[in-house]
Design an enzyme around this catalytic site. Structure first.
Site, PDB file in Angstrom:
ATOM      1  CD  GLU A  25      -2.387   1.555   2.609  1.00 20.25           C
ATOM      2  OE1 GLU A  25      -3.307   0.836   2.997  1.00 20.25           O
ATOM      3  OE2 GLU A  25      -1.934   2.521   3.268  1.00 20.25           O
ATOM      4  CD  GLN A  70      -3.474  -2.412  -1.066  1.00 25.86           C
ATOM      5  OE1 GLN A  70      -2.520  -2.382  -0.297  1.00 25.86           O
ATOM      6  NE2 GLN A  70      -4.452  -3.289  -0.941  1.00 25.86           N
ATOM      7  CB  CYS A  99      -4.834  -0.872   6.201  1.00 22.27           C
ATOM      8  SG  CYS A  99      -3.408  -0.737   7.286  1.00 22.27           S
ATOM      9  CE  LYS A 138      -6.331  -7.462   1.301  1.00 21.99           C
ATOM     10  NZ  LYS A 138      -5.625  -6.885   2.445  1.00 21.99           N
ATOM     11  CG  HIS A 166      -8.551 -10.067   5.511  1.00 26.28           C
ATOM     12  ND1 HIS A 166      -7.629  -9.316   6.200  1.00 26.28           N
ATOM     13  CD2 HIS A 166      -8.532 -11.298   6.084  1.00 26.28           C
ATOM     14  CE1 HIS A 166      -7.072 -10.063   7.147  1.00 26.28           C
ATOM     15  NE2 HIS A 166      -7.600 -11.255   7.102  1.00 26.28           N
ATOM     16  N   GLY A 199      -6.619 -16.668   4.076  1.00 23.68           N
ATOM     17  CA  GLY A 199      -6.512 -18.109   4.310  1.00 23.68           C
ATOM     18  C   GLY A 199      -5.131 -18.645   4.618  1.00 23.68           C
ATOM     19  CB  ALA A 224      -1.018 -11.620   2.572  1.00 22.52           C
ATOM     20  NE  ARG A 225      -1.340 -13.975   7.636  1.00 24.86           N
ATOM     21  CZ  ARG A 225      -2.177 -14.596   8.458  1.00 24.86           C
ATOM     22  NH1 ARG A 225      -1.799 -14.838   9.696  1.00 24.86           N
ATOM     23  NH2 ARG A 225      -3.376 -14.973   8.049  1.00 24.86           N
TER      24      ARG A 225
HETATM   25  C1  LIG Z   1       3.404  -7.573   7.190  1.00 27.44           C
HETATM   26  C2  LIG Z   1       2.064  -7.387   6.539  1.00 27.44           C
HETATM   27  C3  LIG Z   1       1.876  -6.343   5.664  1.00 27.44           C
HETATM   28  C4  LIG Z   1       0.658  -6.153   5.030  1.00 27.44           C
HETATM   29  N1  LIG Z   1       0.501  -5.130   4.153  1.00 27.44           N
HETATM   30  C5  LIG Z   1      -0.661  -5.004   3.467  1.00 27.44           C
HETATM   31  C6  LIG Z   1      -0.828  -4.008   2.460  1.00 27.44           C
HETATM   32  O1  LIG Z   1       0.079  -3.209   2.174  1.00 27.44           O
HETATM   33  N2  LIG Z   1      -2.001  -3.953   1.808  1.00 27.44           N
HETATM   34  C7  LIG Z   1      -3.019  -4.829   2.076  1.00 27.44           C
HETATM   35  O2  LIG Z   1      -4.060  -4.759   1.425  1.00 27.44           O
HETATM   36  N3  LIG Z   1      -2.907  -5.743   3.030  1.00 27.44           N
HETATM   37  C8  LIG Z   1      -1.758  -5.865   3.723  1.00 27.44           C
HETATM   38  N4  LIG Z   1      -1.635  -6.852   4.663  1.00 27.44           N
HETATM   39  C9  LIG Z   1      -2.774  -7.758   4.927  1.00 27.44           C
HETATM   40  C10 LIG Z   1      -2.725  -8.931   3.974  1.00 27.44           C
HETATM   41  O3  LIG Z   1      -2.819  -8.482   2.643  1.00 27.44           O
HETATM   42  C11 LIG Z   1      -3.869  -9.909   4.189  1.00 27.44           C
HETATM   43  O4  LIG Z   1      -5.082  -9.235   4.083  1.00 27.44           O
HETATM   44  C12 LIG Z   1      -3.802 -10.641   5.523  1.00 27.44           C
HETATM   45  O5  LIG Z   1      -2.482 -10.955   5.890  1.00 27.44           O
HETATM   46  C13 LIG Z   1      -4.632 -11.906   5.469  1.00 27.44           C
HETATM   47  O6  LIG Z   1      -4.264 -12.722   4.356  1.00 27.44           O
HETATM   48  P1  LIG Z   1      -3.296 -13.990   4.522  1.00 27.44           P
HETATM   49  O7  LIG Z   1      -4.010 -14.954   5.420  1.00 27.44           O
HETATM   50  O8  LIG Z   1      -3.097 -14.548   3.149  1.00 27.44           O
HETATM   51  O9  LIG Z   1      -2.045 -13.506   5.136  1.00 27.44           O
HETATM   52  C14 LIG Z   1      -0.415  -7.048   5.303  1.00 27.44           C
HETATM   53  C15 LIG Z   1      -0.219  -8.097   6.191  1.00 27.44           C
HETATM   54  C16 LIG Z   1       0.997  -8.285   6.808  1.00 27.44           C
HETATM   55  C17 LIG Z   1       1.164  -9.439   7.746  1.00 27.44           C
END
Ligand SMILES: Cc1cc2nc3c(=O)[nH]c(=O)nc-3n(C[C@H](O)[C@H](O)[C@H](O)COP(=O)(O)O)c2cc1C
Ligand SMILES: *[C@@H]1O[C@H](CO)[C@@H](O)[C@H](O)[C@H]1NC(C)=O
Ligand SMILES: *[C@@H]1O[C@H](CO)[C@@H](O)[C@H](O)[C@H]1NC(C)=O
Length: 398
Positions: A25, A70, A99, A138, A166, A199, A224-225
């Site tokens: 972002e 984003q 966020c 999102k 999410h 997920g 993401a993670r």
């Molecule tokens: C370190 C970190 C940074 C993140 N930065 C963003 C971001 O810049 N933009 C965003 O939409 N979500 C961000 N997220 C949230 C993730 O995109 C995602 O919504 C969340 O981790 C759940 O998805 P996951 O289970 O695949 O991790 C971030 C999450 C983490 C842990």
């Protein structure tokens, strides 16, 4: 993802099989003061902060059809300006409404938008009517599913191309279970594609990615993670070990001259439990990119590429005299996400986040940077250093 989603990791994810990648972002106020610069040394397009010369966003041809920019915003006019700056270089434009971090909420951005459907409408309709690339957004869940579906319908009615959901509320943390059922209801209700997110806790293989998609009834999945830990998760043929993933990642960092602090941070994130191993400790102790590349046997490659960049920059400076008064682009780019990655500003205070262990180069000390920033903003220069648990802030008050 913040600090992870820079160019090398995005390219790596694409090469492993991701269809689409998102930038971290980037806040509208920061992006709006950048200038688009073609970097012929690296073969990239750099968006450079006119104020401090740092690269805010770097992209390249290989990802141009797949990268989604984003933004963090709460301003329907400003966000269009930002979209106009990047629209020719990216495949899509996404508004982050998920966020939950304090800086987002305080600025009326991120999850703060979930409760402001009128603002959401203004932002999305002005984007859809003013730019030529797909607009997406999102969201997170609201406490109540009906409310969430109303918001999702409002978003759909703005003409966006897709919505990522999410499956957690603003208050829920990553360890809470993801509400796949809620995503399913939304996916069933909308006619635009719904991208399921949240997920990762249950994703450890490509099959799990497919299982998450089925469980949510979504058209696609945003990871993401799991991708942060091991970006080969996108490989249909199966994951690779970190012994392969990290050098692959580092080669991209070398080729795109990624800034040291960012490279180190990303590799640390990948290593996770391995941080306690001798290799992990060497990484933690590293203070220069040479040291990192040496750990993975890439020092020679790094030196060769640096020499190539230097040669090219000398050559191009002759043909591009407008670059002459500046440092070569590949050097300038090194300030990306160092001092100014975390500037927070309002009328009273300028905060600059300083990394804990930055090898401060030459005469550029954090205080110098802040002084400069402060005088341009016509602040009186009273500078305090504040340390919080994880971060050190330089704070300037009027
Ligand atoms: C370190 C970190 C940074 C993140 N930065 C963003 C971001 O810049 N933009 C965003 O939409 N979500 C961000 N997220 C949230 C993730 O995109 C995602 O919504 C969340 O981790 C759940 O998805 P996951 O289970 O695949 O991790 C971030 C999450 C983490 C842990
Ligand atoms: C990455 O994938 C490999 C192969 O399955 C696995 O051994 C490793 O634990 C994964 N790494 C992380 C940090 O998840
Ligand atoms: C850089 O230029 C020098 C001097 O012209 C040359 O010897 C060297 O091979 C070049 N290096 C690369 C990597 O292109």
């Amino acid at each position: 993802m913040v600090r992870m989603g820079t160019l090398p990791l995005r390219l790596l994810a694409l090469r492993y099989g991701a269809d689409i990648v998102y930038t971290e972002e980037i806040v509208d106020k920061k992006m709006v003061r950048t200038k688009r610069v073609v970097n012929d040394i690296l073969g990239t397009i750099d968006f450079i902060d006119e104020f401090d010369g740092s690269v805010v966003f770097r992209t390249c041809n290989e990802e141009s059809s797949y990268v989604v920019f984003q933004v963090g915003t709460s301003d329907p006019e400003l966000v269009v300006k930002v979209a106009k700056i990047v629209e020719k270089d990216v495949a899509g434009f996404d508004v982050n409404m998920g966020c939950p971090k304090e800086f987002s909420i305080k600025g009326g951005m991120g999850a703060a938008l979930l409760k402001q459907p009128d603002k959401v409408k203004d932002i999305l309709t002005s984007l859809v009517s003013n730019i030529a690339i797909p607009v997406t957004c999102k969201i997170r869940l609201l406490p109540n599913i009906e409310e969430t579906m109303d918001l999702a319908r409002t978003i759909q009615s703005c003409g966006v191309a897709a919505i990522a959901v999410h499956g957690r509320t603003k208050e829920e943390r990553p360890q809470h279970p993801n509400n796949n059922e809620a995503i399913k209801k939304i996916a069933h209700d909308l006619s635009i594609p719904v991208i399921a997110n949240g997920g990762s806790k249950e994703i450890d293989s490509y099959e799990h990615v497919l299982r998450f998609r089925t469980a949510t009834g979504a058209s696609s999945v945003m990871i993401a993670r799991a991708a942060q830990y091991n970006s080969s998760i996108f490989r249909k043929e199966g994951k690779l070990s970190l012994d392969e993933v990290i050098p692959e990642y580092l080669r991209l960092c070398i080729e795109y001259d990624n800034v040291f602090t960012n490279t180190k941070y990303c590799v640390q994130m990948m290593l996770r439990d391995l941080q306690e191993t001798p290799m992990g400790k060497r990484l933690l102790d590293s203070k220069t990119e040479e040291e990192i590349y040496k750990i993975w046997g890439l020092l020679d490659y790094y030196k060769k590429k640096q020499e190539e960049f230097k040669n090219l920059s000398l050559k191009l400076q002759m043909t591009l005299p407008s670059m002459g008064h500046l440092e070569p682009a590949h050097k300038r780019a090194k300030t990306e996400s160092t001092f100014f990655s975390r500037v927070c500003e309002n009328d009273d205070v300028i905060k600059v986040m300083i990394p804990l262990r930055k090898p401060y180069q030459k005469h550029i000390l954090p205080k110098t940077v802040l002084h400069e920033h402060a005088s341009k903003a016509q602040h009186r220069k009273k500078i305090n250093v504040l340390a919080s648990r994880q971060q050190h802030w330089l704070v300037c008050t009027p």
